[in-house]
Each structure stands twice: as structure tokens, then as C-alpha cells.
Design a protein around this motif. Structure first.
Motif, PDB file in Angstrom:
ATOM      1  N   GLY A 139      38.861  -3.180  26.537  1.00  0.00           N
ATOM      2  CA  GLY A 139      38.061  -2.384  27.410  1.00  0.00           C
ATOM      3  C   GLY A 139      37.483  -3.460  28.256  1.00  0.00           C
ATOM      4  N   VAL A 140      36.579  -2.804  28.824  1.00  0.00           N
ATOM      5  CA  VAL A 140      35.731  -3.716  29.914  1.00  0.00           C
ATOM      6  C   VAL A 140      34.262  -3.339  29.610  1.00  0.00           C
ATOM      7  N   GLY A 163      32.290  -0.638  32.891  1.00  0.00           N
ATOM      8  CA  GLY A 163      33.750  -0.297  32.687  1.00  0.00           C
ATOM      9  C   GLY A 163      33.935   1.089  33.032  1.00  0.00           C
ATOM     10  N   HIS A 164      33.003   1.994  33.163  1.00  0.00           N
ATOM     11  CA  HIS A 164      33.191   3.440  33.653  1.00  0.00           C
ATOM     12  C   HIS A 164      32.466   3.761  34.931  1.00  0.00           C
ATOM     13  N   CYS A 174      40.451   8.131  31.163  1.00  0.00           N
ATOM     14  CA  CYS A 174      39.731   7.266  30.430  1.00  0.00           C
ATOM     15  C   CYS A 174      39.266   8.018  29.156  1.00  0.00           C
ATOM     16  N   GLU A 183      37.656   0.504  33.655  1.00  0.00           N
ATOM     17  CA  GLU A 183      38.357   0.027  32.434  1.00  0.00           C
ATOM     18  C   GLU A 183      39.728   0.236  32.489  1.00  0.00           C
ATOM     19  N   SER A 187      41.093  -3.719  32.703  1.00  0.00           N
ATOM     20  CA  SER A 187      41.092  -4.686  31.121  1.00  0.00           C
ATOM     21  C   SER A 187      42.680  -5.010  30.989  1.00  0.00           C
TER      22      SER A 187
END
Ligand SMILES: [Zn+2]
Length: 300
Positions: A139-140, A163-164, A174, A183, A187
Motif C-alpha cells: 500500500g502507500v 495513501g488515501h 480502494c 494508493e 503502490s
């Protein structure tokens, strides 16, 4: 004698543990698969095993843990989001560990934040006024740090979820429930998804990077990856004006294939790229455990 703490980096794939001294030296290591799909009890059991192995015969001052999810750092608990570990939301990490390791203070922090703390302490961000940490892996993850105020947690411990941030309105679904999150585009998994969308074939992220020069579809997927990441760096620069943006996580292991192009994209397309340097993280796999030990030392 230098004091020692245990640092634990809990991830969706592995649990990395280290016995660490006050200078950040790793004196002993222990690693287990996290087997995140088996849920809370099993994951806790594996964390116990890692700590048991590290604490054996040692005088340990404190234990620090970096965990996925929203973390209430005062209570040492996971809040409503537990990341990619099954049933991890609302786990009282400190409470569970205190039952087993009595008399050892326990501190818990978000996993991306401990990576940022490690980089600030000993790594690429040492001595910097401020920086934003981006971890690009499955993920991020994100961390926001300044010398004045340390890590930014937000009012509800839900800040720095970098990431969001939405990159494409109505884009890819997501896991968090939103659509088009960063993300889903920058990622390691996202690159694999892009390649799959183009070709209908599944390939590991690092192999897609490697095929960049010979496979036109890989080239297309990587080019999109570079533009998406470069674009996001520009947004980060404009929001925070940090002294640096530090990029870590598994994707950095393939950086020979994308790093220069991302930095070039950033410089060519940002309205004012100067003042913010883009840097690779220094500590990669060890950053979580070292940062986790650092929060332990800082709090005792
Ligand atoms: Zn999301």
C-alpha cells in the motif's frame, strides 16, 4: 552501559523485531511471518514469540511497536482502521502486551510514522527542518514531520493518511471505501494492476520495472506510474513546502528504473520545485523497528 529497547515493525507480511541500543544499532534480530489473514490472536501470538526471542537474557527498558492502522498513541490502541491485518481494528496492543511482559513500558505508533521517525533520527531526514515520508509498498503509507512539532497525528489520530488522498475522481476502488486513492496508482500493487489492465497478464511489480525497455506494455505501465507519483509529489510540495520528501517502502528496491524520471517529472511540472528535495529513504526494511525503538527510548 547503553540502554536497550525492543523495536517491532508489524506489517501485513512480516513481523520484524530488533533489540536496539540508544545509538540505533541492531544487536539482535527476530523475524516471523505475520500471517495476517489468521487474525488478531494469531498475530499477537507471533509478536509475543518475536519479543520472547529478543528479550531472553537481556535487560530491556521498553518495547516500541509500529502497527498498521489508526493508532491512539496515548492509549497504545488500534482505532477503527487496522490496515491489512484481519480483525486488527480496536486491538489494545499495549494492554495485550502488558499482560505478558509485565514491568516493561510499551509504546505504540503507526507504522509509517515509525519509519519517518527512524529517517529523522539516523537516516535521510537527519537534521532536516521538515519532511514528508511516503512509503510505497503493498500500500502507500505517509508521515508528516517537523522539528518544531514532531509527528503530525491529527485530532483523531487519523492524519497523514497520504495513501488515501484522491488522485483520480471516480477512479479505481480502494480498500478504504473511496475511489481513486493515490494508493491505487503509486503502490507496488497498483503497478501490477495497471499492467494487468493493459495486458490481461499478471506480473510482479519488480519484473514490470525490469521489462521496461523490452516490453512496450511494461513501458506504458511504468510511464503512468512515474507520472502519477511525480504528480503526487507536486501536490505534497504545494501543501506542505517540506524541506524534503523521503520515499521508502519496497518499491524503492527498483528505483534504478524510475527514480530519475520521477524527479525529472516533478521538476518539469511543479510551479516552484526548488526548496523541496526528493530523497530515497536510507533504512528500508529496518526503519520500522529502529523507529519503534526510538519512540520507546523517547518515552521512558
Ligand atoms: Zn483509499
Amino acid at each position: 552501559m547503553m540502554r536497550k529497547a525492543i523495536g517491532i515493525d508489524l506489517g501485513g507480511t512480516s513481523i520484524y523485531g530488533g533489540l536496539i541500543d540508544e545509538k540505533g544499532n541492531i544487536l539482535k534480530r527476530s523475524i516471523r511471518d505475520s500471517q495476517a489473514q489468521q487474525g488478531r490472536e494469531k498475530v499477537l501470538e507471533r509478536i509475543f514469540q518475536v519479543i520472547d526471542e529478543l528479550i531472553e537474557g537481556e535487560k530491556v527498558e521498553a518495547i516500541g511497536i509500529g502497527s498498521p492502522g489508526f493508532i491512539d498513541v496515548n492509549e497504545g490502541k488500534v482505532l477503527s482502521i487496522g490496515g491489512n491485518i484481519k480483525d486488527w481494528a480496536y486491538t489494545d496492543i499495549r494492554g495485550e502486551l502488558e499482560k505478558r511482559f509485565k514491568d516493561v513500558p510499551i509504546f505504540v505508533e503507526n507504522d509509517a510514522n515509525v519509519a519517518a521517525i527512524c529517517e529523522a533520527w539516523l537516516g535521510a531526514a537527519k537534521g532536516l527542518h521538515s519532511f514528508i515520508m511516503l512509503t510505497l509498498g503493498t500500500g502507500v503509507g505517509g508521515g508528516i514531520y517537523s522539528q518544531e512539532s514532531g509527528i503530525w497525528h491529527g485530532k483523531n489520530y487519523q492524519g497523514a493518511e497520504l495513501g488515501h488522498v484522491i488522485l483520480y475522481p471516480n477512479g479505481r476502488q480502494c480498500n478504504c471505501g473511496q475511489k481513486g486513492c493515490v494508493e491505487q496508482y503509486i503502490s507496488g500493487n497498483a503497478l501490477e494492476k495497471t499492467y494487468y489492465e493493459i495486458t490481461g497478464r499478471k506480473l510482479k511489480g519488480k519484473d514490470i520495472f525490469k521489462k521496461f525497455s523490452e516490453d512496450e506494455y511494461a513501458k506504458k505501465a511504468v510511464k503512468r506510474y512515474i507520472e502519477d507519483l511525480g504528480t503526487y509529489l507536486i501536490s505534497i510540495k504545494n501543501i506542505f513546502d517540506p524541506e524534503a520528501i523521503i520515499i521508502g517502502g519496497g518499491v524503492i528496491n527498483s528505483k534504478e528504473y524510475w527514480w530519475n524520471d520521477v524527479v525529472k517529472y516533478y521538476k518539469q511540472n511543479c510551479n516552484n520545485p526548488r526548496g523541496t528535495t526528493i530523497l530515497p529513504a536510507k533504512y528500508l526494511n529496518d526503519s520500522g523497528m529502529i523507529g519503534a525503538a526510538k519512540i520507546a527510548f523517547d518515552n521512558i
